[in-house]
Design an enzyme around this catalytic site. Structure first.
Site, PDB file in Angstrom:
ATOM      1  N   ASP A  77      -7.167   2.414  -7.603  1.00  0.00           N
ATOM      2  CA  ASP A  77      -5.885   1.823  -7.971  1.00  0.00           C
ATOM      3  C   ASP A  77      -6.097   0.376  -8.388  1.00  0.00           C
ATOM      4  OD1 ASP A  77      -3.178   1.596  -8.389  1.00  0.00           O
ATOM      5  OD2 ASP A  77      -2.593   1.945  -6.307  1.00  0.00           O
ATOM      6  N   GLY A  94       4.711  -2.242  -9.283  1.00  0.00           N
ATOM      7  CA  GLY A  94       5.341  -1.048  -9.840  1.00  0.00           C
ATOM      8  C   GLY A  94       6.238  -0.325  -8.854  1.00  0.00           C
ATOM      9  N   GLU A 154       1.077   4.241  -2.183  1.00  0.00           N
ATOM     10  CA  GLU A 154      -0.279   3.787  -2.495  1.00  0.00           C
ATOM     11  C   GLU A 154      -1.048   3.464  -1.213  1.00  0.00           C
ATOM     12  OE1 GLU A 154       0.555   1.682  -6.852  1.00  0.00           O
ATOM     13  OE2 GLU A 154       0.698   0.500  -5.016  1.00  0.00           O
ATOM     14  N   LYS A 174      -6.327 -11.337 -12.042  1.00  0.00           N
ATOM     15  CA  LYS A 174      -5.714 -10.971 -10.760  1.00  0.00           C
ATOM     16  C   LYS A 174      -6.420 -11.609  -9.560  1.00  0.00           C
ATOM     17  CE  LYS A 174      -2.834  -8.439 -12.980  1.00  0.00           C
ATOM     18  NZ  LYS A 174      -2.714  -6.992 -12.864  1.00  0.00           N
TER      19      LYS A 174
END
Length: 217
Positions: A80, A96, A102, A120
């Site tokens: 992910d 999201g 998740e 990030k």
């Protein structure tokens, strides 16, 4: 190399970690979508579980067999993206709105691989607002409790998670103790889960850079 090219680069690299016969967890978001497409191109004999309806739909449209997470006992590999990755490899996820599912998959997986572009990476978590999923009847009470922790709290407008709940986005100046804050927030009445993923659960981070892939662990 732009950010989309970097995402594709790490997604393709992560797809090489999957093997025939495995149960593979699929994340949610733009980088996870690149991973799903790269995984499909390998034509492996695998079964996938997804963290969102949209990831399941994408996987199935590409010919990947999927199961509901509750029908799977173990997950060999979960891949992910993330909204922030600290120097200690703590994460913020949930841009999201799928962080609860998740986290369920990530924490059940034998290996949790995070794929991001280098934008990030951050020294400390906190630049990205921390998503908190909670039951609607606890919105006002939860907002006050989160503000008492020092967050600037806003309701994510016109949004419900796949579980049918709203999200409060919480802007902290800096998150010095992610694991502790994760625990404190999850103990607030009505909270389902928040978007902090503690570093102990991360197996490796693949970072797309102008020079190629950087591996952090």
């Amino acid at each position: 190399m732009d950010s989309e090219e970097k995402k594709k680069l790490v997604a393709e690299e992560a797809s090489k970690l999957a093997d025939d016969g495995q149960i593979v967890g699929l994340g949610t978001g733009s980088t996870a979508s690149y991973f799903i497409k790269a995984l499909a191109s390998r034509n492996l004999d695998i079964t996938c579980v997804s963290s969102s309806k949209r990831s399941s739909e994408l996987a199935e449209s590409l010919g990947i067999k999927t199961l509901e997470p509750e029908n799977v006992e173990k997950i060999d590999l979960y891949v992910d993206g993330a909204d922030e990755v600290s120097k200690d490899l703590d994460l913020i996820k949930g841009g999201g709105g799928a962080h609860t599912l998740e986290k369920n998959l990530a924490y059940r997986a034998e290996r949790f691989i995070v794929i991001v572009d280098d934008s990030k990476l951050t020294h400390l978590l906190g630049d990205f607002p921390l998503p908190v999923e909670l039951r609607e009847e606890f919105l006002d009470e939860g907002k006050k409790a989160l503000e008492a922790l020092g967050a600037k709290v806003t309701l994510r407008e016109n949004f419900k998670t796949d579980l049918g709940n709203p999200i409060l986005d919480c802007k902290f100046s800096a998150i010095l103790k992610p694991a502790e804050l994760e625990r404190i927030i999850n103990n607030i009445d009505g909270v389902i889960d928040n978007g902090i993923f503690s570093k102990e659960k991360v197996s490796e981070v693949l970072v797309g850079t102008d020079e190629g892939i950087k591996r952090l662990s």
